[in-house]
Motif scaffolding. Structure first.
Motif, PDB file in Angstrom:
ATOM      1  N   LEU A  92       0.819  -1.210   0.000  1.00 40.31           N
ATOM      2  CA  LEU A  92       0.000   0.000   0.000  1.00 40.31           C
ATOM      3  C   LEU A  92       0.854   1.261   0.000  1.00 40.31           C
ATOM      4  CD1 LEU A  92      -2.781  -1.134   2.476  1.00 40.31           C
ATOM      5  CD2 LEU A  92      -3.108  -0.502   0.097  1.00 40.31           C
ATOM      6  N   GLY A  93       2.063   1.148   0.548  1.00 45.57           N
ATOM      7  CA  GLY A  93       2.961   2.300   0.540  1.00 45.57           C
ATOM      8  C   GLY A  93       3.328   2.699  -0.878  1.00 45.57           C
TER       9      GLY A  93
ATOM     10  N   ALA B 138       0.395   4.412  -2.552  1.00 42.83           N
ATOM     11  CA  ALA B 138       0.204   5.750  -1.984  1.00 42.83           C
ATOM     12  C   ALA B 138       1.166   6.729  -2.624  1.00 42.83           C
ATOM     13  CB  ALA B 138       0.418   5.719  -0.475  1.00 42.83           C
TER      14      ALA B 138
ATOM     15  N   MET C 296      -1.105  -3.515   8.667  1.00 44.84           N
ATOM     16  CA  MET C 296       0.280  -3.147   8.372  1.00 44.84           C
ATOM     17  C   MET C 296       0.949  -2.481   9.558  1.00 44.84           C
ATOM     18  SD  MET C 296      -0.026  -1.255   4.757  1.00 44.84           S
ATOM     19  CE  MET C 296       1.737  -1.168   4.498  1.00 44.84           C
ATOM     20  N   PRO C 297       2.142  -2.923   9.909  1.00 41.67           N
ATOM     21  CA  PRO C 297       2.905  -2.123  10.860  1.00 41.67           C
ATOM     22  C   PRO C 297       3.338  -0.846  10.143  1.00 41.67           C
ATOM     23  CG  PRO C 297       4.222  -3.972  10.073  1.00 41.67           C
ATOM     24  CD  PRO C 297       2.872  -4.111   9.447  1.00 41.67           C
ATOM     25  N   ARG C 298       3.414   0.259  10.870  1.00 44.42           N
ATOM     26  CA  ARG C 298       3.694   1.529  10.197  1.00 44.42           C
ATOM     27  C   ARG C 298       5.002   2.099  10.675  1.00 44.42           C
ATOM     28  NH1 ARG C 298      -1.255   3.716   7.866  1.00 44.42           N
ATOM     29  NH2 ARG C 298      -0.100   5.663   7.704  1.00 44.42           N
ATOM     30  N   ILE C 299       5.802   2.546   9.703  1.00 48.05           N
ATOM     31  CA  ILE C 299       7.066   3.161  10.080  1.00 48.05           C
ATOM     32  C   ILE C 299       6.839   4.611  10.459  1.00 48.05           C
ATOM     33  CG2 ILE C 299       7.690   3.932   7.757  1.00 48.05           C
ATOM     34  CD1 ILE C 299      10.561   3.097   8.434  1.00 48.05           C
ATOM     35  N   ASP C 300       5.716   5.173  10.005  1.00 47.46           N
ATOM     36  CA  ASP C 300       5.505   6.606  10.176  1.00 47.46           C
ATOM     37  C   ASP C 300       4.650   6.934  11.389  1.00 47.46           C
ATOM     38  OD1 ASP C 300       3.449   5.266   8.839  1.00 47.46           O
ATOM     39  OD2 ASP C 300       2.614   7.153   8.098  1.00 47.46           O
ATOM     40  N   ARG C 301       4.300   5.927  12.161  1.00 49.80           N
ATOM     41  CA  ARG C 301       3.486   6.218  13.345  1.00 49.80           C
ATOM     42  C   ARG C 301       4.098   5.529  14.545  1.00 49.80           C
ATOM     43  NH1 ARG C 301      -2.177   5.432  10.795  1.00 49.80           N
ATOM     44  NH2 ARG C 301      -2.094   7.082   9.241  1.00 49.80           N
ATOM     45  N   ASP C 302       3.681   5.972  15.720  1.00 47.06           N
ATOM     46  CA  ASP C 302       4.155   5.293  16.915  1.00 47.06           C
ATOM     47  C   ASP C 302       3.653   3.864  16.897  1.00 47.06           C
ATOM     48  OD1 ASP C 302       5.604   7.346  17.862  1.00 47.06           O
ATOM     49  OD2 ASP C 302       3.973   8.205  19.060  1.00 47.06           O
ATOM     50  N   ARG C 303       4.424   3.031  17.541  1.00 53.63           N
ATOM     51  CA  ARG C 303       4.143   1.625  17.525  1.00 53.63           C
ATOM     52  C   ARG C 303       2.806   1.326  18.197  1.00 53.63           C
ATOM     53  NH1 ARG C 303       4.864  -2.617  21.060  1.00 53.63           N
ATOM     54  NH2 ARG C 303       5.492  -4.534  20.034  1.00 53.63           N
ATOM     55  N   GLN C 304       2.036   0.449  17.551  1.00 51.52           N
ATOM     56  CA  GLN C 304       0.809  -0.003  18.189  1.00 51.52           C
ATOM     57  C   GLN C 304       1.171  -1.112  19.170  1.00 51.52           C
ATOM     58  OE1 GLN C 304       0.940  -0.527  14.335  1.00 51.52           O
ATOM     59  NE2 GLN C 304      -1.253  -0.663  13.944  1.00 51.52           N
TER      60      GLN C 304
ATOM     61  N   VAL D 140       0.412  -9.436   3.539  1.00 54.77           N
ATOM     62  CA  VAL D 140       0.298  -8.471   4.629  1.00 54.77           C
ATOM     63  C   VAL D 140      -0.622  -8.957   5.748  1.00 54.77           C
ATOM     64  CG1 VAL D 140      -0.071  -6.038   5.108  1.00 54.77           C
ATOM     65  CG2 VAL D 140       0.381  -6.769   2.788  1.00 54.77           C
TER      66      VAL D 140
ATOM     67  N   SER E 144       9.336  -1.377   8.751  1.00 60.96           N
ATOM     68  CA  SER E 144       8.102  -1.202   9.510  1.00 60.96           C
ATOM     69  C   SER E 144       7.889  -2.368  10.458  1.00 60.96           C
ATOM     70  CB  SER E 144       6.909  -1.103   8.553  1.00 60.96           C
ATOM     71  OG  SER E 144       7.187  -0.222   7.506  1.00 60.96           O
TER      72      SER E 144
ATOM     73  N   ARG F 171      10.331  -2.157  13.246  1.00 59.17           N
ATOM     74  CA  ARG F 171       9.947  -1.142  14.221  1.00 59.17           C
ATOM     75  C   ARG F 171       8.913  -1.709  15.178  1.00 59.17           C
ATOM     76  NH1 ARG F 171       7.861   5.074  13.648  1.00 59.17           N
ATOM     77  NH2 ARG F 171       8.022   5.413  15.875  1.00 59.17           N
ATOM     78  N   HIS F 172       8.002  -2.491  14.635  1.00 54.56           N
ATOM     79  CA  HIS F 172       6.938  -3.007  15.482  1.00 54.56           C
ATOM     80  C   HIS F 172       7.449  -4.010  16.505  1.00 54.56           C
ATOM     81  CE1 HIS F 172       2.934  -4.166  16.710  1.00 54.56           C
ATOM     82  NE2 HIS F 172       3.386  -5.400  16.710  1.00 54.56           N
TER      83      HIS F 172
ATOM     84  N   PRO G 237       8.181   3.730   1.550  1.00 57.27           N
ATOM     85  CA  PRO G 237       6.947   4.437   1.210  1.00 57.27           C
ATOM     86  C   PRO G 237       5.894   4.189   2.289  1.00 57.27           C
ATOM     87  CG  PRO G 237       7.235   2.528  -0.222  1.00 57.27           C
ATOM     88  CD  PRO G 237       8.385   2.539   0.723  1.00 57.27           C
ATOM     89  N   VAL G 238       5.193   5.218   2.687  1.00 54.86           N
ATOM     90  CA  VAL G 238       4.199   5.035   3.739  1.00 54.86           C
ATOM     91  C   VAL G 238       2.801   5.036   3.128  1.00 54.86           C
ATOM     92  CG1 VAL G 238       5.620   5.978   5.565  1.00 54.86           C
ATOM     93  CG2 VAL G 238       4.165   7.501   4.257  1.00 54.86           C
ATOM     94  N   PRO G 239       1.921   4.224   3.685  1.00 55.46           N
ATOM     95  CA  PRO G 239       0.576   4.116   3.104  1.00 55.46           C
ATOM     96  C   PRO G 239      -0.285   5.299   3.502  1.00 55.46           C
ATOM     97  CG  PRO G 239       0.812   2.607   4.934  1.00 55.46           C
ATOM     98  CD  PRO G 239       2.132   3.286   4.778  1.00 55.46           C
TER      99      PRO G 239
ATOM    100  N   PRO H 245      -1.073   8.824   1.361  1.00 55.05           N
ATOM    101  CA  PRO H 245      -0.694   9.609   0.180  1.00 55.05           C
ATOM    102  C   PRO H 245      -0.354  11.064   0.489  1.00 55.05           C
ATOM    103  CG  PRO H 245      -2.918   8.673  -0.052  1.00 55.05           C
ATOM    104  CD  PRO H 245      -2.384   8.191   1.243  1.00 55.05           C
TER     105      PRO H 245
ATOM    106  N   LYS I 131       0.913  12.369   3.299  1.00 52.71           N
ATOM    107  CA  LYS I 131       2.241  12.385   3.898  1.00 52.71           C
ATOM    108  C   LYS I 131       3.284  12.092   2.835  1.00 52.71           C
ATOM    109  CE  LYS I 131       2.239  10.913   8.623  1.00 52.71           C
ATOM    110  NZ  LYS I 131       2.110   9.744   9.472  1.00 52.71           N
TER     111      LYS I 131
END
Lengths: 337, 362, 394
Positions: B237-238, B241, B280-288, C215, C244, C247-248, C287-289, C291, C293
Motif C-alpha cells: 500500500l505504501g 500511496a 500493516m505495521p507503520r514506520i511513520d506512526r508510533d508503535r501499536q 500483509v 516497519s 519497528r513493530h 513508502p508510507v501508506p 498519500p 504524507k
C-alpha cells in the motif's frame, strides 16, 4: 577463459596419469599369469619363464610401469634385452610410441591392432551421434511444443519402446529384416568414408542406427524436459510481451536455453562411445575396438585390455575438458572458477 | 532531470511528439474473467473484473497473492493466448478489443502500445543474451531500422533510465547488472517503443527500499515526460500511496473497492481494505501495542466462499441487516460509480464504521 | 571502555573496544564481540591464489538480554542473514567471540553444539523450502525432541507434546499427519515456528520470517511471535529488511551496511531521531501508506548501488553513497570519512552510531520544521559504481 582452459587441461593430464597407473594394475590384479596366457596352452615352465623375460614380466612392478610409460611416450623393444638385440636383432619386435605392448595371442603390436580398429569405431560412433542428435533432439523439441497432444504422446511412447529394447535385439532385428529379408540396405560392412562416402552410409547405417537407438530415446526425453523447463521461464513471457513472433520466441529464446545443457551431455556421451561399442560391433561383425575388447577379454589378452581401457578413459577425460570449456563459452553466466 | 546525461539528449526529445491526452479513457476492461482448468477444478483467478484508465494516469491494483492482480495484467498483454486459460469479457485499448484482435495485430500492440515490467528482472531477462541485444530486439520488432540505429536508441534509453556508462554496459549480460540496474534495464526495454500503457507488475518487490525509491521516482518522472498511462500492480500500500492516482483493491479474483487514492486511503469502505490498512505495521506512526491481522487464510480460488468471498474473514457481517446475505449473495460492484464498493453493509453505515471504529485505531 | 554496559561517549577509543550496548538492567543472554564472517575467494588467473574474501560480516558487536528483541535491518547483501546464521554456529565465524549465558560458544561442535541447539534456534524465511516435503508436520515438529534427547519420552507423549505445540501456534492438532504442501504459507511459517520453539530455546534467530507472507498473514505471524516471546521469555534476533515490521517487533534495532553495524539504538530513539545518515536515508525511502504524507515527506534518495563487500570503500564504508558526505561536509571533514574508519560508539544514552559526523536531533527537527525537502534528483544520483562481475558465485 584461456586460463580456465589451461587449468582444466592440466587437471586432465594429472587424471590421465592416475588412470594409466590404475589400468596398469590390471596386470597385477589379474587372476591369471599374463606370461602363461601369452605363451599358449602347452608351455613348459622354461618357455613361460622365457616369455616372462621377453615381455619384461620378470621385472619389479615399478620397473614394469616405467617401461610401460616409456613405451607410451617413447618406444620399446620386445624382448628388451641388449644381448638378444646384439645377437639376433631379427627376433626383436620394435614398438614405437605410443606403444601399448605386444599381443602374443594376435602376434601383433597392440598399437597396430588398435590403429586398424579405431577408425571403424570412431566412424560408427560419429554416425550414430549425428543420427541421435538430429532425430532425438528434433523429436524432443516437437514433443515439447505439442505437450500433452498426440505428437507428444506418440514420440514419448516411441522413445519408451526404443529405450526398453536391448541393443543386441534391435541390432539383430534390423540385420535380419532390413538387410537380409527386405534387402533395403546391403549387408552391413565397414567401408571408409574417405574411400566411398555413399558406401559408408549404406554399409554403416544399420550399426549406427542400432547404436543410436537408445540415445535417440534418451534424447527425446531429455530435450523435451529441457524445452519444457525453458518454456516456463519468465524471460519467454518477456519475449512475448515485446511483440516477438512465436517462431522467434521458440527458435531464438527457448532453443538457446534448452539446448545449452544438451550440448554438454551429448559431448560426454560421444566421448564415451568413441572407444568402441562392443555389442553393436559384435552383432554386425564390425572389426572395431569394441569387438576387439570383447575378444581380448575372452582370451585374457591383457595388453590389449589395458590399452582399450586407457584409450576409453582418455576419450572420456578429453570430452569432459572440451565440454567444460565449451559450456563456459556458451553460457555467459559460468565463471571460470 | 537532464544534468546527468552526457549525450545532450533530453527526455522531451526522446518522448517524440506524441500529444498528451490527459483524462481520456483509453483502456477499458469489462467483465474480465480468466479461468484455469486444473485437475482439481476450475481456478477462477479473475472473475468478472471491470475498470478503466485514462491517459497519463496511474492505476494501482492492490491485492494479496492469489487475488488475480498479476493474471489481470497478463490478460491485458494477451499472454494467456495459446494456454489453457479461458479468458472472456472485453479489454478495450483505444476501442480495440485485445481479446479478439488477431495474433498479428496483438503482436503489433504488444511492446509498442502496451509494455510491461515484471517483478523479478533477473528471471525476466534472458541469461544468454546481452542487455543490449534484448532491448535492440524489442525496438527492431516495431521499428524497421538497422541494428546500429536501434543500438543508438538503446544507449539513449539506458542513459535515460539512469544506467551509468550505457555505451559500455549495453554489451553486458543481465547477471553482470545489480538488481536495481536490471530493473532500470527492464524499464528501458519497456519504454523503448514509447508505449501508451505501461504495466508494472510488482516492479519493486524484489528490490531493496533504497533502490525501490529510485525506481518509483524514475517511473513517475518518466510518466510525466512520456504521458503514458501506468498500471502498477503491488501488494504494498505504501507503493500505491506514492505513485497511484486511482486504486483498485482486489480480493479472490474480484474488485472489492475502487476510488481515487485519497478516497481509498482516507475514506475506505470495504472491510477488506480496512483490514489491509489496519494489519500493516507503520514506520511513520508510533508503535501499536498489537497488530490487527485479518483472521483466517486466503480463500480457495477453486471453491471460493459462496456469496461475498471475504465473508468468512469479515468482522463486520453483523452490520448487514440480513447477515445471511453475505454467505449467499455476491454484493454488487457498480463500476460506473466514482467509489464503488463490493459490500452488503449500507454505505452510510460503512462510513460510520470507518470513522468511529477503524480510523481511530489506525 | 572496559564495561560496555556503563560506558560513556569516548570518541578516541581504540578499535578493540566494543561498546555494543545494552540496557543496564536485564539478564545478559548473548554477547557478541567483533564477530566476522569472511567467505574466501580465489583469484581468476592461471595460478589461483586466495583473493580478498567477501567480508559478509565484518566485526559486529552487540549484547542481547533475555526476553529482548534485537532487530537486524539492512539491504540485501549487508550481512544480516549471515550474521544470524553465524550466531547460531550454522556458519563458522572467521573471528570474534559469541558468549551465550556467560559461556564462550564460538566454534563449539559435536555434542556441545547439539546441546546448544536446544537453547538457540532459527526460524527461516522460506516456509516452502525449509520444510522437508516428505515428512509429516508431526515428525517435523517432533524431530527436535528426538535429536536433542533432552526429553526422553515415548512416542505417544511426543505426539501429545507436538499436538499441544501445534495448538499453541494456531494449527489444528488433528493435522498432525499432514504434509507441508497441504498448508498455506502462513500455516507453514507456524509449523516452522513450532519446530523452532519445541525445546523452549532461550534465543530465536528469525531470518526474514514474514517477508514471504501476505500483509494480512504477516500480522498474524508477528503477533504469534510476540505472544510466544512473552510466554516463554525468549530473546529474538529479528533479521529483516522491512523497517516497519522491525519497528513493530524490536526493542532495539541494529542497522547494518556492508557487514558492519552502522547504528544501534532503542527502537523509539532510532526511528524518531536516527543519527547515521544511512539509517536516515533508509527510513526515508520506505513508502508510507498515506498519500498526503507521501507527497510532502522528506525523502533522501541514495545514489548508486551497494559497493562490493570484497573491496569495501576505505574509511567509512558508507561514504561513497553518503548524502551528508556529498553535500554538507567540508573537504577536511571528507578526508576524515575517506581515511578513518568510524567505530561504533556511544553518542547518546543507549544510542550507538558508527559515524564521524552523526546527525543531531535538533538538526532533523529544524529541517522538518522548515519543510526542507532534501530530495535528490534521480538523474544526478547515479554514479558509476563497479558491480562485482558475478564474482559472488554465479
Amino acid at each position: 577463459m584461456f586460463a580456465f582452459a589451461v587449468r582444466r587441461s592440466l587437471a586432465a593430464v594429472v587424471m590421465l596419469i592416475v588412470m594409466s597407473m590404475v589400468t596398469f594394475l590390471l596386470f597385477i590384479a589379474s587372476a591369471t599369469d599374463p606370461a602363461r596366457i601369452a605363451c599358449g596352452k602347452n608351455c613348459t615352465p622354461a618357455q613361460i619363464a622365457d616369455v616372462k623375460h621377453s615381455l619384461g614380466y620378470d621385472k619389479p612392478i615399478y620397473a614394469q610401469y616405467g617401461l610401460f610409460v616409456e613405451g607410451l611416450v617413447h618406444e620399446r623393444n620386445f624382448p628388451d634385452d641388449p644381448a638378444i638385440e646384439k645377437n639376433a636383432p631379427q627376433t626383436i619386435v620394435h614398438c614405437s610410441a605410443p606403444c601399448f605392448g605386444y599381443s602374443h595371442i594376435n602376434t601383433a603390436l597392440v598399437s597396430t591392432l588398435i590403429a586398424q580398429r579405431l577408425p571403424v569405431s570412431v566412424a560408427i560412433a560419429i554416425f550414430a551421434f549425428v543420427l541421435w542428435m538430429v532425430f532425438g533432439v528434433l523429436s524432443g523439441i516437437v514433443a515439447a511444443l505439442f505437450r500433452g497432444r498426440w505428437p507428444d504422446k506418440l514420440l514419448v511412447g516411441l522413445a519408451l519402446i526404443g529405450y526398453s529394447f536391448p541393443t543386441f535385439f534391435i541390432g539383430l532385428v534390423l540385420y535380419q529384416y532390413v538387410a537380409l529379408k527386405w534387402q533395403i540396405v546391403p549387408v552391413p560392412e565397414y567401408i571408409s568414408i574417405f574411400h566411398d562416402p555413399i558406401g559408408f552410409i549404406r554399409g554403416g547405417i544399420l550399426p549406427a542406427l542400432t547404436l543410436a537407438m537408445i540415445y535417440i530415446a534418451g534424447y527425446v526425453r531429455i530435450t523435451r524436459a529441457y524445452m519444457l523447463e525453458a518454456m516456463g521461464e519468465d524471460y519467454l513471457r518477456t519475449a512475448r510481451a515485446k511483440g516477438l513472433t512465436e517462431r522467434k520466441v521458440i527458435f531464438k529464446h527457448t532453443l538457446r536455453a534448452a539446448l545449452t545443457p544438451i550440448t554438454t551431455i551429448a559431448g560426454l556421451d560421444l566421448g564415451a562411445l568413441l572407444a568402441g561399442a562392443a555389442i553393436t560391433e559384435t552383432v554386425f561383425n564390425f572389426n572395431g575396438v569394441g569387438k576387439l575388447a570383447v575378444q581380448s577379454a575372452v582370451n585374457g589378452d591383457l595388453p590389449v585390455n589395458v590399452a582399450i581401457v586407457l584409450i576409453a578413459a582418455t576419450f572420456i577425460i578429453v570430452a569432459n575438458v572440451l565440454v567444460d570449456v565449451l559450456y563456459a563459452y556458451i553460457d555467459p553466466r559460468v565463471r571460470y572458477a | 532531470m537532464s544534468e546527468h546525461r552526457t549525450e545532450g539528449t533530453t527526455v522531451s526529445e526522446l518522448a517524440s511528439n506524441r500529444p498528451h491526452h490527459l483524462g481520456e479513457t483509453f483502456l477499458q476492461v469489462e467483465d474480465l474473467k480468466v479461468h484455469f482448468p486444473t485437475e482439481d477444478g476450475i481456478v477462477r483467478s479473475v472473475d468478472g473484473l471491470s475498470f478503466d484508465l485514462a491517459k497519463g494516469k496511474t492505476l494501482g491494483i492492490v491485492g494479496e497473492s492469489g487475488s488475480g492482480k498479476s493474471v489481470t495484467s497478463q490478460a491485458i498483454m494477451g499472454l494467456h493466448r495459446r494456454t489453457r486459460a479461458q479468458v472472456s469479457g472485453q479489454i478495450l485499448l483505444d476501442g480495440e478489443d485485445l481479446l479478439t484482435v488477431s495474433d498479428a495485430r496483438l503482436r503489433k500492440l504488444r511492446g509498442n502500445d502496451v509494455a510491461m515490467i515484471f517483478q523479478d528482472p533477473l528471471s525476466a531477462l534472458h541469461p544468454y543474451y546481452t542487455i543490449g541485444n534484448q532491448i535492440v530486439e524489442a525496438y527492431q520488432v516495431h521499428h524497421d531500422v538497422s541494428k546500429s540505429v536501434a543500438r543508438k536508441r538503446v544507449v539513449e534509453m539506458l542513459d535515460l533510465v539512469g544506467i551509468p556508462n550505457p555505451a559500455r554496459r549495453i554489451d553486458q549480460y543481465p547477471h553482470e547488472f545489480s538488481g536495481g540496474m536490471r530493473q532500470r534495464a527492464m524499464i528501458a526495454m519497456a519504454l523503448v517503443n514509447d508505449p501508451k500503457l505501461l504495466i508494472a507488475d510488482e516492479p519493486t518487490t524484489a528490490l531493496d527500499v533504497t533502490v525501490q525509491a529510485q525506481i518509483l521516482h524514475l517511473l513517475t518522472d518518466l510518466q510525466q515526460e512520456f504521458g503514458s498511462a501506468i498500471i502498477i500492480i503491488t501488494h504494498d500500500l505504501g507503493v500505491v500511496a506514492e505513485v497511484a492516482d486511482d486504486i483498485l483493491v482486489m480480493y479472490a479474483g474480484k474488485s472489492v473497492e475502487r476510488g481515487d487514492v485519497d478516497t481509498v486511503f482516507y475514506n475506505p469502505e470495504h472491510p477488506y481494505t480496512w483490514g489491509l490498512l489496519s494489519s500493516m505495521p507503520r514506520i511513520d506512526r508510533d508503535r501499536q501495542e498489537r497488530l490487527k491481522p485479518i483472521r483466517g487464510n486466503p480463500p480457495s480460488l477453486i471453491n471460493p466462499p459462496k456469496g461475498c468471498a471475504f465473508h468468512p474473514r469479515c468482522d463486520f457481517r453483523k452490520e448487514v441487516n440480513d447477515s445471511t446475505r453475505c454467505a449467499t449473495e455476491v454484493p454488487l460492484f457498480d463500476a460506473e460509480q466514482p467509489h464503488p464498493v463490493r459490500c452488503h453493509i449500507d454505505p452510510p453505515r460503512r462510513r460510520e464504521i470507518f470513522d468511529t471504529v477503524i480510523q481511530p485505531s489506525l | 571502555m572496559a564495561d560496555p554496559v556503563t560506558s560513556t561517549p569516548n570518541p578516541g577509543s581504540a578499535p578493540t573496544a566494543d561498546p555494543a550496548g545494552t540496557t543496564a538492567d536485564g539478564d545478559l543472554l548473548l554477547r557478541v564481540r567483533g564477530l566476522k564472517k569472511h567467505f574466501p575467494l580465489k583469484t581468476q588467473g592461471l595460478i589461483r591464489r586466495m583473493a580478498d574474501p567477501v567480508k559478509a560480516v565484518d566485526g559486529i558487536s552487540f549484547d542481547l538480554n533475555a526476553g529482548e528483541t534485537l532487530g537486524l535491518v539492512g539491504e540485501s547483501g549487508c550481512g544480516k542473514s549471515t550474521a544470524g546464521r553465524t550466531l547460531l554456529q550454522l556458519l563458522e565465524p572467521t573471528a570474534g567471540t559469541i558468549t551465550f549465558e556467560g559461556r564462550d560458544i564460538t566454534g563449539v561442535h559435536g555434542d556441545d553444539l547439539r546441546h546448544l541447539r536446544s537453547e538457540m534456534q532459527m526460524v527461516f524465511q522460506d516456509p516452502y523450502g525449509s520444510l522437508n516435503p516428505r515428512h509429516t508436520i508431526g515428525s517435523i515438529i517432533g524431530a527436535p525432541y528426538m535429536i536433542a534427547k533432552t526429553k526422553m519420552v515415548k512416542g505417544d507423549s511426543i505426539k501429545g507434546e507436538v499436538q499441544s505445540l501445534m495448538e499453541r501456534v494456531g494449527l489444528n492438532p488433528e493435522h498432525y499427519n499432514r504434509y507441508p504442501h497441504e498448508f498455506s504459507g502462513g500455516q507453514r511459517q507456524r509449523i516452522g515456528i513450532a519446530r523452532a520453539i519445541a525445546l523452549r530455546p532461550k534465543l530465536l534467530v528469525c531470518d526474514e520470517p514474514v517477508s514471504a507472507l501476505d500483509v494480512s498473514i504477516q500480522a498474524q505471524v508477528v503477533n504469534l511471535l510476540e505472544d510466544l516471546q512473552a510466554e516463554y521469555n525468549m530473546a529474538y534476533v529479528f533479521v529483516a529488511h522491512d523497517l516497519s515490521v522491525v519497528r513493530h517487533i524490536s526493542d532495539r534495532v541494529a542497522v547494518m551496511y556492508l557487514g558492519k553495524i552502522m547504528e544501534l539504538a532503542d527502537r523509539d530513539v532510532l526511528y524518531a531521531a536516527p543519527m547515521h545518515p544511512y539509517t536516515h536515508a533508509l527510513m526515508s525511502a520506505v513508502p508510507v501508506p498515506d498519500p498526503r504524507k507521501e507527497t510532502r515527506r522528506e525523502r533522501i534518495l541514495l545514489i548508486g548501488d551497494l559497493p562490493s563487500p570484497i573491496n569495501p570503500p576505505s574509511g567509512c564504508v558508507f561514504h561513497t553513497r553518503c548524502p551528508k558526505y556529498r553535500e554538507v561536509l567540508s573537504e577536511n571533514d571528507k578526508q576524515r570519512c575517506v581515511t578513518e574508519f568510524p567505530e561504533l560508539e556511544l553518542k547518546a544514552a543507549g544510542h550507538f552510531a558508527a559515524c564521524h559526523f552523526p546527525e543531531v536531533r535538533s538538526d532533523i527537527a529544524a529541517a522538518e520544521g522548515a519543510g526542507v525537502v532534501v530530495e535528490q534528483q534521480i538523474a544526478t544520483a547515479i554514479e558509476s559504481v563497479a558491480v562485482p562481475d558475478g564474482t559472488l558465485g554465479l
